[in-house]
Scaffold this motif. Sequence first.
Motif, PDB file in Angstrom:
ATOM      1  N   GLN A   1       9.445  -5.897  -1.426  1.00  0.00           N
ATOM      2  CA  GLN A   1       9.702  -7.153  -0.610  1.00  0.00           C
ATOM      3  C   GLN A   1      10.240  -6.718   0.703  1.00  0.00           C
ATOM      4  OE1 GLN A   1      12.678  -9.404  -2.721  1.00  0.00           O
ATOM      5  NE2 GLN A   1      11.373  -9.421  -4.650  1.00  0.00           N
ATOM      6  N   HIS A   2      10.672  -5.629   0.839  1.00  0.00           N
ATOM      7  CA  HIS A   2      11.338  -5.034   2.107  1.00  0.00           C
ATOM      8  C   HIS A   2      10.358  -4.700   3.101  1.00  0.00           C
ATOM      9  CE1 HIS A   2      13.887  -3.031   5.030  1.00  0.00           C
ATOM     10  NE2 HIS A   2      13.143  -1.880   4.759  1.00  0.00           N
TER      11      HIS A   2
ATOM     12  N   GLY B   1       7.077  -6.003   8.163  1.00  0.00           N
ATOM     13  CA  GLY B   1       5.773  -5.826   8.641  1.00  0.00           C
ATOM     14  C   GLY B   1       5.239  -4.853   8.520  1.00  0.00           C
ATOM     15  N   GLU B   2       5.605  -4.083   7.760  1.00  0.00           N
ATOM     16  CA  GLU B   2       4.798  -2.529   7.600  1.00  0.00           C
ATOM     17  C   GLU B   2       3.708  -2.955   6.711  1.00  0.00           C
ATOM     18  OE1 GLU B   2       6.788   1.058   6.680  1.00  0.00           O
ATOM     19  OE2 GLU B   2       8.633   0.358   7.587  1.00  0.00           O
ATOM     20  N   ARG B   3       2.621  -2.148   7.077  1.00  0.00           N
ATOM     21  CA  ARG B   3       1.284  -2.226   6.522  1.00  0.00           C
ATOM     22  C   ARG B   3       1.018  -0.887   5.921  1.00  0.00           C
ATOM     23  NH1 ARG B   3       1.612  -7.119   4.988  1.00  0.00           N
ATOM     24  NH2 ARG B   3       1.814  -8.472   6.675  1.00  0.00           N
TER      25      ARG B   3
ATOM     26  N   PRO C   1       0.870  -1.103  -0.063  1.00  0.00           N
ATOM     27  CA  PRO C   1      -0.017  -0.180   0.009  1.00  0.00           C
ATOM     28  C   PRO C   1       0.778   1.274  -0.235  1.00  0.00           C
ATOM     29  CG  PRO C   1      -0.902  -1.546   1.564  1.00  0.00           C
ATOM     30  CD  PRO C   1       0.291  -2.234   1.076  1.00  0.00           C
ATOM     31  N   LYS C   2       1.936   1.367   0.582  1.00  0.00           N
ATOM     32  CA  LYS C   2       2.740   2.394   0.597  1.00  0.00           C
ATOM     33  C   LYS C   2       3.470   2.850  -0.676  1.00  0.00           C
ATOM     34  CE  LYS C   2       3.681   2.420   5.510  1.00  0.00           C
ATOM     35  NZ  LYS C   2       4.740   2.453   6.631  1.00  0.00           N
TER      36      LYS C   2
ATOM     37  N   SER D   1      11.599   8.214   1.006  1.00  0.00           N
ATOM     38  CA  SER D   1      10.529   7.772   2.057  1.00  0.00           C
ATOM     39  C   SER D   1      10.987   6.293   2.311  1.00  0.00           C
ATOM     40  CB  SER D   1       9.188   7.952   1.147  1.00  0.00           C
ATOM     41  OG  SER D   1       9.180   6.852   0.101  1.00  0.00           O
ATOM     42  N   HIS D   2      11.578   5.484   1.524  1.00  0.00           N
ATOM     43  CA  HIS D   2      11.903   4.224   1.909  1.00  0.00           C
ATOM     44  C   HIS D   2      13.229   3.544   1.484  1.00  0.00           C
ATOM     45  CE1 HIS D   2       7.532   4.066   2.424  1.00  0.00           C
ATOM     46  NE2 HIS D   2       7.178   4.305   1.262  1.00  0.00           N
TER      47      HIS D   2
END
Length: 163
Positions: free
Chosen positions: A155-156, A161-163, A14-15, A52-53
Amino acid sequence: MDDVLGSLDAVDHPKLLDLVELARDAADSVRGGYYRPAQALLGNILDTTMASHGHTWLRAAFTSARFTSRRRNPGSNTVLTEARAALPAWGELQMLMVVPALMVSGMMKAFAKTDREQTFNRHLAAHEASTTAYRIEFALSSLLIVQALLRQLDQHLYAMGER
């Protein structure tokens, strides 16, 4: 373009969905012959995705790296340089580090501060726009970099466990 678009279908965190949609628009623009606006959009997607990631992913992937810039808000070029400094010689890479090593190598020139149009360079295209800084081969390479980064981050983020 079909392969890249098909690959982006696998990115469903979703992110990342907004960035995937923009990457699809860029791929469609390249296919339609509008490679300059596609390259500009891809440079922004790459910058946003890294900020952001990407920095978090690099810190997790390169546990032996000495990220001295952790206390301030480093740019992607700094984080990539610090990750690359932690890489062993290619012949000494462990299997799980091959993809992160290739990703860092592929993104180094994209974030380098340079005044030459030899390869896709997000910084140059954003700050020194010219017809020589926007080329079809740069649009294609930026699309592949963005696609690979989005796949890796998908994948990361799920692994963390991020939703």
